[in-house]
Structure formats: C-alpha cells, structure tokens
Design an enzyme around this catalytic site. Structure first.
Site, short mmCIF file in Angstrom:
data_model
loop_
_atom_site.label_atom_id
_atom_site.label_comp_id
_atom_site.label_asym_id
_atom_site.label_seq_id
_atom_site.Cartn_x
_atom_site.Cartn_y
_atom_site.Cartn_z
N GLY A 109 8.35 -2.19 5.92
CA GLY A 109 9.73 -2.61 5.87
C GLY A 109 10.73 -1.63 6.45
CD GLU A 110 15.18 -0.05 8.96
OE1 GLU A 110 15.78 0.81 8.27
OE2 GLU A 110 14.56 0.22 10.01
CB CYS A 113 8.14 -5.50 8.97
SG CYS A 113 9.19 -4.38 9.91
CB SER A 147 11.47 6.55 8.56
OG SER A 147 11.27 6.17 9.90
CG ASN A 158 -5.64 4.78 15.34
OD1 ASN A 158 -6.53 5.22 16.05
ND2 ASN A 158 -5.88 4.22 14.17
CB CYS A 192 7.83 -1.96 16.52
SG CYS A 192 9.40 -1.53 15.72
CD GLU A 215 -3.02 -0.91 2.28
OE1 GLU A 215 -4.21 -1.18 2.09
OE2 GLU A 215 -2.56 -0.63 3.39
CB CYS A 232 -1.36 4.62 13.29
SG CYS A 232 -0.69 6.18 12.75
CG HIS A 270 8.86 5.08 18.79
ND1 HIS A 270 8.06 6.09 18.27
CD2 HIS A 270 9.23 4.32 17.72
CE1 HIS A 270 7.96 5.94 16.96
NE2 HIS A 270 8.66 4.89 16.60
CB SER A 276 11.20 4.58 14.35
OG SER A 276 10.59 4.84 13.10
#
Length: 404
Positions: free
Chosen positions: A194-195, A139, A226, A325, A143, A118, A368, A250, A248
C-alpha cells in the site's frame, strides 16, 4: 381489484432474526487521548479517573504486551471485567511464520476473513533490526517493475491492524517489556503493501502509538514512511508524525518515471522535488532516503547517475540502490553488479551515501518480486505485498547515527 398485504403477521415457523453483533473496538489501535475518550464514552471508567486508567491500560498493552485484560493486575477486577465486555486487545491470527537462514522472519497475518498481510523483520538493519509493515491491503499504484503492486486495493488497514504487526513481531522476538536494553527491533519502516499517504490518518495514529514512551517507545527518528510521491500529503506527514521520509524515485526524468511509477503523471518530478525540499524537519540529521531500483538498460547508465546527483542537489539525502529481483513475465532485468557499483561510485563521489542492498530472506520467499507469484499459488485469496525497498534493506549501516 386491490390486494392488501398484512406485513405485521409472521409465520410462527419463521426463524427469529439473528442480531448483528458489532465488533469490539481493539484498544491497541487507540492513542492515549483516544483511549481516555473511549473509556469515558463507554462508561467503563468515570471521567475523573480516565486519564490514569488509560495510561495503565496503555502500558499493559504496549509496554508489557498482554493480550488479556485479566492480566492487568493493577486495574480493579470490576474494571477489568467491564473492559472485557466492551473492548478487546486480542492479537490477529498468524497464518504462517517463516524464518530465513539469514535471520529474516516473515509472518502472514490474517486481520479479518479474507484480509491478510505480510510483515517482515530484517535483523542487522538500522540500530538493531527493522520491521517492514503494511498500511493497506492491496495497492493502486501499478508500478511497472513491481510484481505485487498491481493487485487491486481492498481496503485501508486500521491503526490497530498496523500496530498489531509490531506486536506480533515483538511477541515472536520475545521483546516484552518494551524497555529491554538488548532489543532486536529498533526501527519501523512503512514499506509493505500500500501507499501510506493514502491512509495517513491511520498511519499517523499508529506512529503516535508506536513512539509513545509509555509503550513500545520506538523513536519517531527510527520510523520511516516511504511514499511513491503523494505530494499534497508530504507536509502533513512531516508535521503530524515527524517520521523520516523515503521516496520511491527510480527515475530522474518524467517520461521514464511515468512508466515506472504511474503516479508521476499526477505529481511530476519537479513538483515532487519541491515538496521534498519543503518537508518539515529536513536536515543533515534527518535526511530523506531516495529508493532507486536498478533496472538493466533502463535507468542504470552513468548519465542517469549524474542526472540523479543534479536532481537532488542541495537536498540532505542518501540513495539506496536496490538490485531488481526478476519475476516471471517481467519486462525488466537486474543491472549487472559492475554497473551498480559504477553507478554508486558516481553518487559517492558527489558526496551522497549510496549503499547497495542485496535481497534478504530469499529462501522464505521474502525477496523482491517473489511474494505474489509464489504466495498466490498457495493462497490465491491473499492480497499482499512487501515493498521492494524493505526487502533490499532500506536502512544502511550508518542509519544508527541518524536514528539514535
């Protein structure tokens, strides 16, 4: 007793073997130097004319947006015919297209059988609008706050498949030719599935293609990559792509980040911060973006805000605060709005821009945490996600100054 088998004899009734057809190379995924080499190696264009022809073809693909070699009117008919035999410039299949009430657009794109991703276009982000693209199918990061990030890795996307996401968006936005003054697509963010740093070769090629002035011509300063913190690849990302960096983050301490972002166990915060400080080109004009999801009672206290200020001291940066979310079965809740505002106030007082972003495209399941649970009900075979940061609006209103 011995038995001898005569394998040279085949029954006349046996069906002939089906030849294996090698897929045509999609020229959309080749940088201009790679395109020159492909034209020569295939014999389609002689060496002396390859550079000129490559530039012509590149402009037709990425400036004009054509999908058929026959439309390349300044290329000889014979050459166009040979190109069609050896290569392709076709778009992938658009399985689903949705448009939100707020103008957000989402495309489900099938790159190959069973390979779907997507992409989401978010208007009013950056200078005009941003496209969030994926770099992998699946992925490996797991996380804990990300519903969709727990899906297994299927494979890396090719440069052609990454660029195709941009082409599909430009098709839908009527953005051809690429030099339109009123373009709606001004920024690219690698924050989908993905990374990116685990697929840096293809990501770097895609960035070179997207930023090439003979084609789509989106400045590298308007392209953000990112990462969850693949520290050994940070220097290479900066030196090869000159892209803007987003992290990322957090959390501000290793015990918590080990839970939220398990990659932290391999590359802890101190190592990550050292890599960020050494990122090529980092300056006040090229700030790093720290993404910080707001989790109620987990990482949203005033103490955490002050710890964040201390952690990033001296780094040219901004912090995107992302309201979480919730999704079914999640152990987390979104921080109260007053808590988020208080957190932002501490960051702002310390001199850091810290925009709070609300999800976009909720009515088309582009917010999200909605993508996995809702999309899998409709299409269980699709392995896809969009990043938390992009759905919350990764770029702030002041990004126009940074990315001009």
């Amino acid at each position: 007793m011995s038995v001898t088998l005569d394998l040279s004899r085949v029954s006349s009734d046996a069906a002939p073997a089906t030849p294996v057809t090698k897929p045509l190379i999609n020229l959309s995924g080749l940088t201009r130097p790679q395109l020159v080499a492909a034209l020569v190696e295939s014999g389609v264009v002689e060496h002396g004319k390859a550079k000129m022809r490559a530039t012509q073809i590149f402009r037709w693909m990425h400036h004009r947006g054509v999908t058929d070699f026959a439309d390349m009117s300044d290329v000889a008919k014979e050459t166009r015919a040979r190109l069609a035999e050896a290569f392709t410039i076709a778009r992938p299949e658009i399985v689903e297209r949705q448009v939100s009430k707020d103008g957000t657009r989402k495309w489900l794109i099938r790159m190959a059988p069973g390979i779907e991703v997507e992409s989401v276009y978010i208007p009013g982000v950056g200078r005009a609008g941003a496209l969030c693209v994926s770099s992998q199918v699946g992925c490996t990061l797991n996380c804990s706050f990300c519903h969709t990030g727990t899906q297994p890795l299927v494979r890396n996307l090719t440069a052609a498949e990454i660029v195709a996401q941009v082409q599909v968006a430009k098709d839908d936005l009527a953005e051809w030719p690429s030099d339109k003054e009123d373009r709606q697509l001004s920024n690219i963010v690698f924050m989908g599935m993905g990374e990116p740093l685990y697929n840096l070769g293809q990501v770097a090629d895609a960035i070179e293609i997207i930023s090439d002035n003979e084609g789509i011509a989106i400045s590298r300063r308007r392209i953000t990559v990112s990462t969850s913190g693949v520290v050994p690849m940070l220097e290479k990302l900066g030196s090869t792509t000159q892209a803007m960096l987003a992290i990322s983050l957090h959390a501000t301490n290793d015990p918590l980040r080990d839970v939220l972002v398990p990659l932290n166990k391999k590359y802890p915060i101190a190592e990550l911060m050292a890599g960020i400080r050494a990122y090529p080109g980092l300056s006040n004009a090229r700030r790093v973006t720290f993404e910080y999801v707001m989790l109620k009672g987990v990482n949203d206290s005033p103490e955490e805000a002050r710890a964040l200020v201390k952690l990033i001291k001296g780094i040219p940066a901004k912090i995107n605060l992302i309201p979480f979310n919730p999704w079914p079965g999640s152990d987390y809740q979104c921080s109260d709005w007053a808590t988020i505002e208080a957190f932002a106030a501490i960051l702002n007082k310390a001199g850091y821009s810290s925009p709070i972003r609300t999800p976009r495209g909720r009515d088309i399941l582009a917010a999200c945490g909605q993508l996995k649970s809702e999309s899998e009900k409709v299409r269980a075979s699709a392995l896809r996600k969009l990043s938390l940061a992009a759905m919350a609006g990764v770029l702030s209103d002041d990004d126009e100054d940074e990315t001009a």
